[in-house]
Structures are given as C-alpha cells and as structure tokens.
Write a protein that holds these residues in place. Structure first.
Motif, mmCIF file in Angstrom:
data_model
loop_
_atom_site.group_PDB
_atom_site.id
_atom_site.type_symbol
_atom_site.label_atom_id
_atom_site.label_comp_id
_atom_site.label_asym_id
_atom_site.label_seq_id
_atom_site.Cartn_x
_atom_site.Cartn_y
_atom_site.Cartn_z
ATOM 1 N N UNK A 48 22.248 41.252 39.901
ATOM 2 C CA UNK A 48 23.606 41.746 40.156
ATOM 3 C C UNK A 48 24.631 41.040 39.275
ATOM 4 N N UNK A 49 24.548 39.712 39.212
ATOM 5 C CA UNK A 49 25.514 38.979 38.395
ATOM 6 C C UNK A 49 25.301 39.220 36.905
ATOM 7 N N UNK A 50 24.035 39.328 36.490
ATOM 8 C CA UNK A 50 23.757 39.632 35.085
ATOM 9 C C UNK A 50 24.291 41.017 34.717
ATOM 10 N N UNK A 51 24.164 41.974 35.633
ATOM 11 C CA UNK A 51 24.668 43.326 35.385
ATOM 12 C C UNK A 51 26.175 43.323 35.190
ATOM 13 N N UNK A 52 26.873 42.563 36.037
ATOM 14 C CA UNK A 52 28.327 42.472 35.906
ATOM 15 C C UNK A 52 28.713 41.833 34.575
ATOM 16 N N UNK A 107 36.785 50.731 37.914
ATOM 17 C CA UNK A 107 36.481 50.418 36.510
ATOM 18 C C UNK A 107 35.108 49.767 36.379
ATOM 19 N N UNK A 108 34.793 48.855 37.313
ATOM 20 C CA UNK A 108 33.487 48.197 37.285
ATOM 21 C C UNK A 108 32.379 49.192 37.600
ATOM 22 N N UNK A 109 32.615 50.088 38.543
ATOM 23 C CA UNK A 109 31.615 51.118 38.868
ATOM 24 C C UNK A 109 31.319 51.984 37.646
ATOM 25 N N UNK A 159 26.940 38.677 47.865
ATOM 26 C CA UNK A 159 28.006 39.599 48.259
ATOM 27 C C UNK A 159 29.073 39.768 47.186
ATOM 28 N N UNK A 160 29.365 38.700 46.444
ATOM 29 C CA UNK A 160 30.461 38.754 45.478
ATOM 30 C C UNK A 160 30.327 39.895 44.472
ATOM 31 N N UNK A 161 29.187 40.028 43.770
ATOM 32 C CA UNK A 161 29.071 41.158 42.834
ATOM 33 C C UNK A 161 29.092 42.510 43.527
ATOM 34 N N UNK A 162 28.553 42.559 44.752
ATOM 35 C CA UNK A 162 28.566 43.823 45.497
ATOM 36 C C UNK A 162 30.003 44.215 45.838
ATOM 37 N N UNK A 163 30.797 43.245 46.293
ATOM 38 C CA UNK A 163 32.197 43.519 46.654
ATOM 39 C C UNK A 163 32.980 43.995 45.439
ATOM 40 N N UNK A 164 32.822 43.301 44.315
ATOM 41 C CA UNK A 164 33.564 43.690 43.119
ATOM 42 C C UNK A 164 33.099 45.043 42.570
ATOM 43 N N UNK A 165 31.831 45.373 42.787
ATOM 44 C CA UNK A 165 31.310 46.653 42.307
ATOM 45 C C UNK A 165 31.757 47.808 43.190
ATOM 46 N N UNK A 166 31.694 47.608 44.511
ATOM 47 C CA UNK A 166 32.012 48.683 45.438
ATOM 48 C C UNK A 166 33.508 48.976 45.499
ATOM 49 N N UNK A 201 39.543 43.034 46.449
ATOM 50 C CA UNK A 201 38.219 42.465 46.169
ATOM 51 C C UNK A 201 38.276 40.951 46.109
ATOM 52 N N UNK A 202 39.267 40.446 45.380
ATOM 53 C CA UNK A 202 39.418 38.995 45.240
ATOM 54 C C UNK A 202 39.684 38.342 46.590
ATOM 55 N N UNK A 203 40.566 38.931 47.389
ATOM 56 C CA UNK A 203 40.901 38.339 48.684
ATOM 57 C C UNK A 203 39.692 38.338 49.616
ATOM 58 N N UNK A 204 38.870 39.399 49.561
ATOM 59 C CA UNK A 204 37.654 39.457 50.385
ATOM 60 C C UNK A 204 36.683 38.346 50.003
ATOM 61 N N UNK A 205 36.499 38.144 48.704
ATOM 62 C CA UNK A 205 35.615 37.076 48.221
ATOM 63 C C UNK A 205 36.146 35.709 48.637
ATOM 64 N N UNK A 206 37.453 35.515 48.527
ATOM 65 C CA UNK A 206 38.072 34.244 48.933
ATOM 66 C C UNK A 206 37.823 33.984 50.416
ATOM 67 N N UNK A 207 38.016 34.997 51.237
ATOM 68 C CA UNK A 207 37.827 34.860 52.681
ATOM 69 C C UNK A 207 36.390 34.438 53.009
ATOM 70 N N UNK A 208 35.412 35.085 52.379
ATOM 71 C CA UNK A 208 33.998 34.756 52.626
ATOM 72 C C UNK A 208 33.667 33.361 52.106
ATOM 73 N N UNK A 209 34.080 33.086 50.881
ATOM 74 C CA UNK A 209 33.763 31.819 50.213
ATOM 75 C C UNK A 209 34.314 30.626 50.996
#
Length: 311
Positions: A39-43, A294-296, A283-290, A241-249
């Motif tokens: 996932x991270x390599x794909x991003x 532009x990333x999709x 989860x991070x790459x999934x969140x940014x992808x979903x 996306x960024x705020x969701x990752x921050x909350x989880x992290x």
C-alpha cells in the motif's frame, strides 16, 4: 554503554504468554506487513509517476509513507522471526539500535504530520501566495527538520537508557525494545533520568500535536468566515484525511506512552502496540486513498499501466 551493565542479552517475551495464538498471529502480521509494504509503495510510486501530484501536500504524503514503511521494517520482520523461534534473545547493541530507529522514525512521523497541517493552513490562508511560500526547497527543509528533531530526541533517549545498569531481569515484557519495558529492567534509574525521558516523549507527542492543533484552529477560523457552504465543505474535505490519520496516530500513541503505568499495564501495552505498529501504518494509505480523488485517479492509472505491462 556503561561498563557496569551486567545483562548482555535480553529476551523479548512478547507473545510468549499466548502460545496457542502464535501461529495465527504470525499469519495475520505477515499478511499485514506485506499489505503495508504494498500500500505504501503504491502511494509512493503513484506520487512519483503522476506529475499532477508533484505538490507540497503529496510531497509530505510521500515522506510519511516512506517513514512509516521504514518504521514497520524496524519492528515487524523481527516480530515474525520471534513468533516462530524458540530463542527470542536480542543483544544490548541490537536492542539499542532497534529503539533508536523505532523512536526516531515514530517521532519523525509526528513532525511530518505537523508539517502537513502547516501546509494545509498555508494553502487555505493564502492560496495565491501558496506556491511562493511552499517551495520544493522549503518542503525538503521541513522534512529534514522533522528527521533531525525525531532522531535527536531518540538518540538522547537511547543514550540515557543504555547507560543504565540492567540487573533486575533480562526479560522484556514486549515484542520489541520499547522505552518503558526496557527502563523497568534497570536497577539504577534515578528520578531525574525518568523525568528527562518523560520530557522527551512528551515534547515529541504533545509538542507536535500542539503544532497540529494550532494550524487547525487557524484553519477553522478561516473556513467559518467563508460565505459559500460549498467552499467550506470543499476546504474541510481537503483536511479530512490528514485529521483522521492524526486522530488515529495520536490516540494510540498517547494510550501507550502517556497513560499512567502499573505492574499489569505491559500486557495491555503489548496488545495496543500491535495496533500502533501494524494497524496505523495499514490504515494511513487506505484513508488517503479512499478519501482523496486525485490519489484514487493516480492509483487507477498506475494499476492500468501495470496490467498493460503483462502480456
């Protein structure tokens, strides 16, 4: 290392308390590890190949994906080996090296998330001058500053811990050399040293989190003044996306490193650390992808090229 250290090898107890689950854990963690790498390599490849993604926001996302990939490489391969091995020993130099890179990369992730929040604030506050402020050189300087701050805090931590004398036990109640489980094995850790270690952890976690929250306070103050509901919605969506990752992290990290400890907390920390070291990078790459069109688009285009390359 201090010359007075009596323990030369540690045992990573990890999941030894759950022998019936070790084969299942191995399969789940191996699958998760491969998924994280893919996932991270794909991003990273999608950002590299798609010129429309050569912007500061995706430059920081590339750096975060690379850093999180390295973080998992420090922990998960060793964890997989230990799950199948009878001997779970690790030498003091290996333990110190693992702690140095894990804490350094984890701290680097925190400061990159801070830089990403500043980038979003700059883009929203002054969109006309955004390309002038957030140049490639300045973005690179922020990434380098994140690494320097992260590894400086980590190096100070490792120097303090591994100049202690370990004579209480050599069994680390964890699956890797984390700070608190190793410190509890020392027999001469003073109150001053404990205070310095806690200050380093707090400065990384709370310090970077405050920087993020300051950026978001300014972002919200700007957005609520926008006359258009559509404009407000679009602006918030760029930050979601960024705020969701921050909350989880920060949610998982705070539970592991900032809550009060007792004799029974290490088992809880071990299980939570699995979530922190496996689930968060997954989860991070999934969140940014979903949540990012532009990333999709970039990932679909990359997948199309991959499929076409096969006869």
């Amino acid at each position: 290392m201090g010359n007075h250290t009596t323990v030369t090898m540690f045992i990573l107890w990890g999941f030894s308390s759950f022998p019936e689950l070790q084969n299942l854990l191995f399969a789940v963690i191996l699958l998760s590890h491969l998924t994280i790498l893919l996932a991270n390599a794909s991003i990273m490849v999608a950002i590299k190949l798609n010129h429309s993604l050569h912007t500061p926001m995706y430059f920081f996302l590339f750096a975060l994906s690379f850093s999180e990939t390295c973080t998992t490489m420090v922990i998960l391969p060793r964890m997989l080996v230990d799950l199948l091995s009878e001997s779970k020993t690790i030498s003091l130099p290996e333990c110190a090296t693992q702690m140095l890179f894990f804490f350094g990369l984890a701290a680097n992730n925190c400061f990159i998330l801070s830089a990403m929040s500043y980038d979003r604030y700059t883009a929203i506050h002054n969109p006309l001058h955004y390309p002038i402020f957030m140049t490639r050189k300045f973005c690179f300087q922020l990434i380098m500053a994140s690494s320097v701050l992260g590894f400086s805090a980590s190096l100070c931590t490792v120097i303090i811990i591994f100049n202690l004398s370990f004579c209480n036990s050599n069994i680390i109640q964890h699956f890797f050399c984390d700070i608190e489980p190793v410190v509890t094995l020392a027999c001469n850790c003073t109150f001053l040293q404990q205070t310095i270690l806690l200050t380093l952890i707090i400065s990384v976690l709370i310090g970077s989190f405050i920087l993020i929250m300051v950026s978001y306070i300014f972002i919200v103050s700007i957005v609520v003044k926008m006359p258009s509901a559509k404009g407000r919605s679009k602006t918030f969506s760029t930050c979601s996306s960024h705020f969701t990752v921050v909350f989880i992290h920060y949610g998982f990290a705070s539970f592991v490193y900032l809550r009060p400890k007792n004799s029974d907390s290490f088992k809880d920390d071990t299980l939570m650390a699995v979530t922190y070291t496996v689930l968060t990078p997954l989860l991070n790459p999934i969140i940014y992808s979903l949540r990012n069109k532009d990333m999709q688009t970039a990932l679909r285009k990359m997948l199309g090229h991959v499929i076409k390359s096969f006869p």
